[in-house]
Motif scaffolding. Structure first.
Motif, PDB file in Angstrom:
ATOM      1  N   ARG A 147      21.146   0.307  32.939  1.00  0.00           N
ATOM      2  CA  ARG A 147      20.881  -0.344  31.663  1.00  0.00           C
ATOM      3  C   ARG A 147      19.520  -1.016  31.733  1.00  0.00           C
ATOM      4  N   PRO A 148      18.618  -0.693  30.829  1.00  0.00           N
ATOM      5  CA  PRO A 148      17.293  -1.322  30.854  1.00  0.00           C
ATOM      6  C   PRO A 148      17.408  -2.842  30.681  1.00  0.00           C
ATOM      7  N   ASN A 149      16.427  -3.568  31.206  1.00  0.00           N
ATOM      8  CA  ASN A 149      16.473  -5.016  31.027  1.00  0.00           C
ATOM      9  C   ASN A 149      16.184  -5.368  29.567  1.00  0.00           C
ATOM     10  N   ASP A 150      16.459  -6.598  29.218  1.00  0.00           N
ATOM     11  CA  ASP A 150      16.383  -7.014  27.812  1.00  0.00           C
ATOM     12  C   ASP A 150      14.982  -6.841  27.239  1.00  0.00           C
ATOM     13  N   ASP A 151      13.962  -7.133  28.028  1.00  0.00           N
ATOM     14  CA  ASP A 151      12.594  -6.999  27.541  1.00  0.00           C
ATOM     15  C   ASP A 151      12.277  -5.553  27.157  1.00  0.00           C
ATOM     16  N   LEU A 152      12.662  -4.620  28.013  1.00  0.00           N
ATOM     17  CA  LEU A 152      12.406  -3.208  27.725  1.00  0.00           C
ATOM     18  C   LEU A 152      13.212  -2.737  26.518  1.00  0.00           C
ATOM     19  N   LEU A 153      14.460  -3.221  26.424  1.00  0.00           N
ATOM     20  CA  LEU A 153      15.266  -2.838  25.273  1.00  0.00           C
ATOM     21  C   LEU A 153      14.628  -3.326  23.978  1.00  0.00           C
ATOM     22  N   ASP A 154      14.227  -4.583  23.965  1.00  0.00           N
ATOM     23  CA  ASP A 154      13.622  -5.137  22.754  1.00  0.00           C
ATOM     24  C   ASP A 154      12.337  -4.400  22.380  1.00  0.00           C
ATOM     25  N   ARG A 155      11.567  -3.998  23.405  1.00  0.00           N
ATOM     26  CA  ARG A 155      10.271  -3.361  23.145  1.00  0.00           C
ATOM     27  C   ARG A 155      10.424  -1.934  22.647  1.00  0.00           C
ATOM     28  N   TRP A 156      11.398  -1.166  23.166  1.00  0.00           N
ATOM     29  CA  TRP A 156      11.391   0.268  22.927  1.00  0.00           C
ATOM     30  C   TRP A 156      12.627   0.828  22.209  1.00  0.00           C
ATOM     31  N   ARG A 157      13.674   0.028  22.006  1.00  0.00           N
ATOM     32  CA  ARG A 157      14.864   0.567  21.360  1.00  0.00           C
ATOM     33  C   ARG A 157      14.538   1.063  19.954  1.00  0.00           C
ATOM     34  N   LYS A 202      12.437   3.365  19.239  1.00  0.00           N
ATOM     35  CA  LYS A 202      11.044   3.794  19.112  1.00  0.00           C
ATOM     36  C   LYS A 202      10.707   4.962  20.049  1.00  0.00           C
TER      37      LYS A 202
END
Length: 495
Positions: free
Chosen positions: A438-448, A450
């Motif tokens: 599971r990607p970390n929260d920062d990566l999720l927020d940046r790329w989910r 997109k």
């Protein structure tokens, strides 16, 4: 076979159907009715009829009397071949009608009196052959194959990956050809083939999906002129081909039996290339020196790294008192095969199958790919929910892509191995999704939302499981190959 030898052999071991057909054939040749032969040997005709139909087991004294009255040697009664083509068809039909698959259909049992014509009998046998073929094909689904493979893996874990009977056979054969210290040579493999009645032939045009072909009639084993991609050395291929004869294999009746035979021939080849006694001595000395290393074991016996790791798992528990694990993974981290009796928590599906399951990113078999220099061994301690494990990993490249070969032990046993002082350490909590999937929260927020990848399609996903008595082998292609390469009879024209 003389009757004296039967005193130590149960008559139940004899094929009663074949025995009965042979008695009937010889009685008919002698011009005797059931009643006449029964009177001469002291039994009623109905009892003799049951014996001829394979439904009653005769006593030794009765067999002796029958052979005497029919004026044949006892061995003539006990031969394992049907006495004539008609009898062979009758036996095949009787066995087919006794199979669980046919009995489940609830259909009548067809008898084979002489009034049943040969064409009708051939038709019935042909229908049963096709029914059996379709049943095997239906059973050979990928799910069934995975289940069978899992069962074999669990059986091998229960016996610590060690098969004593095959070890003894391999040791005896290597002794008989005079194998000494060092790697087994190609010449010694050829000598073993000659001992078993075979000659090795190297050809360029082996049929597709075959690694070797054995001509049992002419005692020939056909092999490719060079190693097959993936590490199947010619010595190993030749030994695997011989193993079918040595281990008494018959044509597999199911995919599970095919997989079992493949496991056994691989084990036999490994036991010949790395004989048990010398391997145990080598490894025990290395353990005393706290210098166990798969690469040393590999180099000492001239085999591939994967063969050495697998053979180490055969011997480690019995001769070194070590419980171990080893596995092969591809560059994407998917398990190709694996074994453990040390508790390493392989990922598995609901059926217990591990093949194709994706390893944790933090296991050594995956983190080894993160290095820039992959020429040396990679060592790692990995903390898991089942304890801490130490693993030695060798990576490489094959036609199908990069791969990793891993072999290791629990933390407390790592002290016997070289490389522990160079080992890194990772912590895996898989199957917890937060471990590595599971990607970390920062990566999720940046790329989910997109990103849209184009997934690579694995060729095997839509491919059917190979079918046939020897799965994937084209019988027509194989028989044409044999016809072209078989020795010609004197006077036979050549094309």
């Amino acid at each position: 076979m003389p009757f004296d030898s039967l005193h130590t052999q149960s008559l139940a071991d004899l094929d009663r159907l074949v025995l009965g057909k042979r008695i009937r054939h010889l009685r008919t040749q002698a011009g005797l009715t059931l009643g006449q032969l029964g009177d001469r040997v002291g039994v009623v005709a109905s009892q003799l009829s049951l014996i001829e139909n394979g439904r009653r087991e005769p006593k030794l004294s009765l067999l002796q009397g029958i052979s005497r009255e029919l004026k044949v040697e006892p061995a003539e009664l006990l031969r394992r071949e049907a006495p004539d083509p008609r009898s062979a068809l009758e036996i095949e039909l009787e066995r087919a009608q006794s199979s669980p698959g046919y009995l489940r259909l609830g259909l009548p049992h067809v008898r084979t009196p002489r009034t049943l014509g040969d064409e009708a009998l051939k038709s019935l046998v042909g229908l049963h052959r096709e029914l059996a073929r379709r049943s095997r094909a239906a059973a050979a689904s990928s799910e069934e194959a995975r289940r069978a493979n899992t069962e074999i893996r669990l059986q091998m874990r229960a016996r610590d990956n060690y098969i004593q009977d095959i070890e003894l056979v391999a040791s005896d054969l290597m002794r008989r050809i005079g194998h000494g210290p060092g790697a087994v040579t190609h010449r010694e493999v050829s000598m073993l083939a000659e001992l078993l009645g075979f000659t090795l032939f190297f050809v360029d045009e082996l049929p597709s999906n075959t690694r070797s072909i054995t001509d049992l009639e002419n005692g020939r084993i056909y092999l490719p002129p060079a190693s097959i991609p993936g590490g199947h050395g010619l010595r190993s291929l030749a030994l695997q081909a011989m193993a079918h004869r040595v281990l008494g294999h018959e044509e597999p009746s199911s995919y599970a039996e095919f997989l079992e035979q493949r496991m056994q021939i691989n084990y036999f080849a490994s036991a010949c290339l790395i004989p048990e006694a010398r391997a145990a001595e080598f490894l025990q000395q290395a353990k005393r020196n706290r210098n166990l290393a798969i690469e040393d074991f590999r180099d000492a016996f001239g085999v591939t790294h994967e063969a050495a790791a697998h053979r180490f798992s055969n011997i480690a528990t019995r001769h070194l008192d070590l419980q171990v694990h080893h596995y092969r993974a591809d560059g994407a981290g998917a398990l190709v095969r694996g074994y453990e009796n040390d508790g390493l928590p392989f990922p598995s599906d609901s059926s217990g199958s591990i093949e194709g399951q994706v390893l944790c990113h933090k296991w050594g078999g995956r983190s080894a790919f993160n290095r820039k220099n992959r020429t040396n061994e990679f060592y790692q301690f990995t903390d898991t929910p089942e304890g801490t494990f130490w693993t030695s990993v060798q990576t490489g490249d094959a036609e199908q892509g990069p791969f990793a070969i891993a072999c290791g032990v629990r933390f407390n046993d790592a002290k016997w191995f070289r490389g522990t002082e160079k080992s890194g350490r990772m912590r895996s909590t898989c199957p917890d999704e937060d471990c590595c999937r599971r990607p970390n929260d920062d990566l999720l927020d940046r790329w989910r939302g997109k990103a849209w990848p184009s997934a690579r399609m694995h060729q095997h996903v839509l491919s059917p499981l190979p079918t046939g008595t020897f799965p994937g082998v084209d019988d027509a292609e194989m028989y044409e190959f044999l016809a072209q390469h078989a020795p010609k009879e004197p006077g036979t024209a050549t094309n």
